[in-house]
Design an enzyme around this catalytic site. Structure first.
Site, PDB file in Angstrom:
ATOM      1  N   CYS A   1      53.979 101.056  49.355  1.00 13.72           N
ATOM      2  CA  CYS A   1      53.512  99.664  49.249  1.00 13.72           C
ATOM      3  C   CYS A   1      53.617  98.851  50.540  1.00 13.72           C
ATOM      4  CB  CYS A   1      54.277  98.969  48.128  1.00 13.72           C
ATOM      5  SG  CYS A   1      53.933  99.688  46.516  1.00 13.72           S
TER       6      CYS A   1
HETATM    7  N1  NAD Z   1      54.680 103.803  43.824  1.00 13.11           N
HETATM    8  C1  NAD Z   1      54.944 102.536  43.626  1.00 13.11           C
HETATM    9  O1  NAD Z   1      56.100 102.124  43.607  1.00 13.11           O
HETATM   10  C2  NAD Z   1      53.821 101.537  43.363  1.00 13.11           C
HETATM   11  C3  NAD Z   1      54.163 100.263  42.887  1.00 13.11           C
HETATM   12  C4  NAD Z   1      53.159  99.362  42.620  1.00 13.11           C
HETATM   13  C5  NAD Z   1      51.826  99.702  42.859  1.00 13.11           C
HETATM   14  N2  NAD Z   1      51.509 100.941  43.342  1.00 13.11           N
HETATM   15  C6  NAD Z   1      50.091 101.247  43.539  1.00 13.11           C
HETATM   16  O2  NAD Z   1      49.648 102.066  42.464  1.00 13.11           O
HETATM   17  C7  NAD Z   1      48.668 102.993  42.919  1.00 13.11           C
HETATM   18  C8  NAD Z   1      49.104 104.416  42.622  1.00 13.11           C
HETATM   19  O3  NAD Z   1      50.297 104.661  43.346  1.00 13.11           O
HETATM   20  P1  NAD Z   1      51.256 105.872  42.986  1.00 13.11           P
HETATM   21  O4  NAD Z   1      52.508 105.617  43.759  1.00 13.11           O
HETATM   22  O5  NAD Z   1      51.350 106.055  41.517  1.00 13.11           O
HETATM   23  O6  NAD Z   1      50.436 107.080  43.630  1.00 13.11           O
HETATM   24  P2  NAD Z   1      50.704 108.654  43.406  1.00 13.11           P
HETATM   25  O7  NAD Z   1      50.127 109.338  44.569  1.00 13.11           O
HETATM   26  O8  NAD Z   1      52.136 108.882  43.027  1.00 13.11           O
HETATM   27  O9  NAD Z   1      49.842 108.990  42.109  1.00 13.11           O
HETATM   28  C9  NAD Z   1      48.455 108.904  42.071  1.00 13.11           C
HETATM   29  C10 NAD Z   1      47.934 110.120  41.332  1.00 13.11           C
HETATM   30  O10 NAD Z   1      46.531 109.974  41.127  1.00 13.11           O
HETATM   31  C11 NAD Z   1      45.948 111.259  41.196  1.00 13.11           C
HETATM   32  N3  NAD Z   1      44.511 111.081  41.390  1.00 13.11           N
HETATM   33  C12 NAD Z   1      43.856 110.664  42.474  1.00 13.11           C
HETATM   34  N4  NAD Z   1      42.530 110.582  42.232  1.00 13.11           N
HETATM   35  C13 NAD Z   1      42.344 110.968  40.947  1.00 13.11           C
HETATM   36  C14 NAD Z   1      41.203 111.087  40.124  1.00 13.11           C
HETATM   37  N5  NAD Z   1      39.979 110.769  40.537  1.00 13.11           N
HETATM   38  N6  NAD Z   1      41.369 111.526  38.865  1.00 13.11           N
HETATM   39  C15 NAD Z   1      42.600 111.836  38.410  1.00 13.11           C
HETATM   40  N7  NAD Z   1      43.724 111.742  39.152  1.00 13.11           N
HETATM   41  C16 NAD Z   1      43.593 111.297  40.401  1.00 13.11           C
HETATM   42  C17 NAD Z   1      46.673 111.918  42.333  1.00 13.11           C
HETATM   43  O11 NAD Z   1      46.572 113.317  42.293  1.00 13.11           O
HETATM   44  C18 NAD Z   1      48.117 111.439  42.102  1.00 13.11           C
HETATM   45  O12 NAD Z   1      48.855 112.337  41.306  1.00 13.11           O
HETATM   46  C19 NAD Z   1      48.473 102.696  44.398  1.00 13.11           C
HETATM   47  O13 NAD Z   1      47.427 101.782  44.549  1.00 13.11           O
HETATM   48  C20 NAD Z   1      49.779 102.035  44.782  1.00 13.11           C
HETATM   49  O14 NAD Z   1      49.628 101.186  45.900  1.00 13.11           O
HETATM   50  C21 NAD Z   1      52.488 101.874  43.589  1.00 13.11           C
END
Ligand code: NAD
Length: 443
Positions: free
Chosen positions: A284
């Site tokens: 983030c």
């Molecule tokens: N990690 C955090 O603490 C956090 C907190 C708030 C917001 N976010 C936001 O949330 C979003 C996701 O973050 P995250 O940390 O969960 O990411 P992550 O990489 O842990 O998980 C995302 C998942 O989506 C999958 N993916 C990508 N494209 C896909 C598709 N077309 N179909 C199916 N699966 C698909 C990936 O393989 C991955 O496993 C980002 O925008 C991030 O900025 C993250």
């Protein structure tokens, strides 16, 4: 006008899951089973939805099917129970998503050479579009710049479904606020901001999240909800940069910045405690503020100076820490070149196994480039997550004694701090974790 915080009824946190008849349970698809998507999927199962965890990474899906979680906030037991309930189906098959009532998109939003990369959102939306049915709801949760839901998702969904967003199906945005490893504030007791592209969409998004969390905060548009997330993270990013810069000046002025921060934190109003560190990391803080500055630049031609300054200060921290370690070795008439340095913690924050964008590995690279023999310990990182260029060590008395300097980069509770303090010759503590002693120097 202050937003209304709406308590969700019922509060299901401590109640047994809503009894549902499987044939009538609403079908929820969560696209992306990562740090954000998996906890949402688990919570949706817990409250009685029929949930498909759609994930493109086959390895991840295999682990989910086997009940082996890779997200710290979701235990193996919770995952196994969800699978066993028959109401959670992790899959790589898009066909399993058909007929959904609600789809939540939680895919990555990285930066590519400083520019927002929305390709994951575009792909996910394009895949879902033909599966949208009249009356269904699509919600984006990925962090992104204001305008994404209405300007990017709506046209893709309209083209792929042949229907009109707002008229035929609902569309909204709800930013994720999870703080991995935070056991006080979690998904269901942290208020959730919700929005929709029109009144019906807002009502639908609100109703869905009201079943998942204790309170929802409706706002007037997806743009506002998108800005909320970026505001929250930019606020944190800028304030961390402030204390980081202060820490550098305070050191040169020979003032204890940590003591000053603690004392300032006793002010019951108008001050919020932030602490210095070796830089910012995770998915983030190093990324989200740049989504906002990019949008400001592109839409208005203006620089978001606070974001640029904060990036500059925070990005510089690993170099600054390397400089302080150089000075510390100098006290022992040693050069960095040839010295053995043990770095404790590579994850970007305490008790986390997330090393994405983490400053710890950057610091290791800097020290190695100066000729140091760098070794690092992090019990939270699985082998696959441990940077391959860094020699992995276990925390032991011999390892600590062999190091010319031990650097506390991440203050995991799992470290035996008595052992560290008792065995290390010199400690450079970037987190103010160990007690003050003659051989301890703080950032
Ligand atoms: N990690 C955090 O603490 C956090 C907190 C708030 C917001 N976010 C936001 O949330 C979003 C996701 O973050 P995250 O940390 O969960 O990411 P992550 O990489 O842990 O998980 C995302 C998942 O989506 C999958 N993916 C990508 N494209 C896909 C598709 N077309 N179909 C199916 N699966 C698909 C990936 O393989 C991955 O496993 C980002 O925008 C991030 O900025 C993250």
């Amino acid at each position: 006008m202050a937003p209304e915080v709406v308590s969700s009824q019922p509060n299901l946190r401590n109640d047994p899951p809503t009894p549902v008849n499987d044939s009538t349970a609403a079908k929820v698809v969560v696209v992306g089973q990562g740090y954000v998507g998996l906890p949402i999927a688990m919570r949706a199962v817990e409250v009685g939805f029929d949930v498909v965890g759609y994930e493109r990474d086959k390895e991840r899906v295999k682990r989910l099917q086997d009940g082996r979680s890779y997200v710290e906030d979701v235990s193996d037991a919770t995952l196994a129970a969800a699978c066993k309930s028959g109401r959670y189906r992790p899959t790589t098959e898009l066909a399993d998503c058909s007929g959904f009532d609600v789809a939540v998109i939680t895919v990555p939003t990285p930066l590519r050479e400083g520019v927002p990369d929305l390709s994951f959102i575009e792909d996910a939306t394009r895949e879902l579009a033909p599966l949208v049915k009249p009356g269904s709801t699509v919600v984006l949760e990925s962090t992104t710049y204001p305008g994404t839901t209405e300007e990017l998702l709506a046209p893709i969904l309209a083209a792929g479904s042949g229907m009109v967003p707002g008229r035929d199906f609902c569309l909204g945005y709800s930013p994720e606020r999870i703080d991995p490893g935070n056991h006080t504030w979690d998904l269901h007791n942290t208020p959730k901001v919700v929005s929709g592209i029109d009144a019906a969409s807002l009502a639908s998004v609100q109703e869905f999240y009201a079943a998942l969390v204790d309170s929802v905060v409706p706002v007037s548009s997806p743009k506002v909800a998108e800005l909320v997330k970026l505001l929250e993270n930019t606020f944190r990013h800028v304030n961390i940069a402030l204390v980081n810069e202060l820490a550098m000046f305070a050191s040169d002025l020979d003032v204890d910045v940590w003591e000053a921060i603690e004392a300032a934190s006793t002010k019951p109003f108008g001050f919020m405690r932030f602490t210095p560190g070796p830089g910012v990391g995770g998915h983030c803080l190093p990324v989200d503020p740049s989504y906002l500055s990019w949008k400001v630049k592109r839409a208005l031609g203006a620089s978001f100076r606070f974001v640029e300054l904060a990036n500059d200060v925070n990005d510089h921290m690993p170099d600054y820490v390397a400089r302080r370690i150089t000075a510390l070795l100098n006290c022992d008439r040693k050069a960095v070149n040839g010295s053995r340095i043990l770095v404790l913690g590579l994850a970007y924050k305490r008790n986390s196994g997330d090393a994405r964008e983490s400053p710890g590995p950057v610091l290791c690279d800097r020290l190695a480039a100066l000729g140091a023999e760098v070794r690092a310990v992090d019990p939270h990182l699985a082998d696959g997550q441990f940077p391959s260029a860094i020699a992995r060590a276990e925390l032991s008395a011999e390892e600590l004694r062999a190091a010319d300097v031990v650097v506390v980069a991440t203050d995991h509770d799992a470290f035996d701090w008595d052992l560290v303090v008792g065995q290390a010759r010199r400690i450079f503590d970037t987190r103010h974790r160990v007690a003050r002693r003659p051989n301890v120097e703080y950032l």
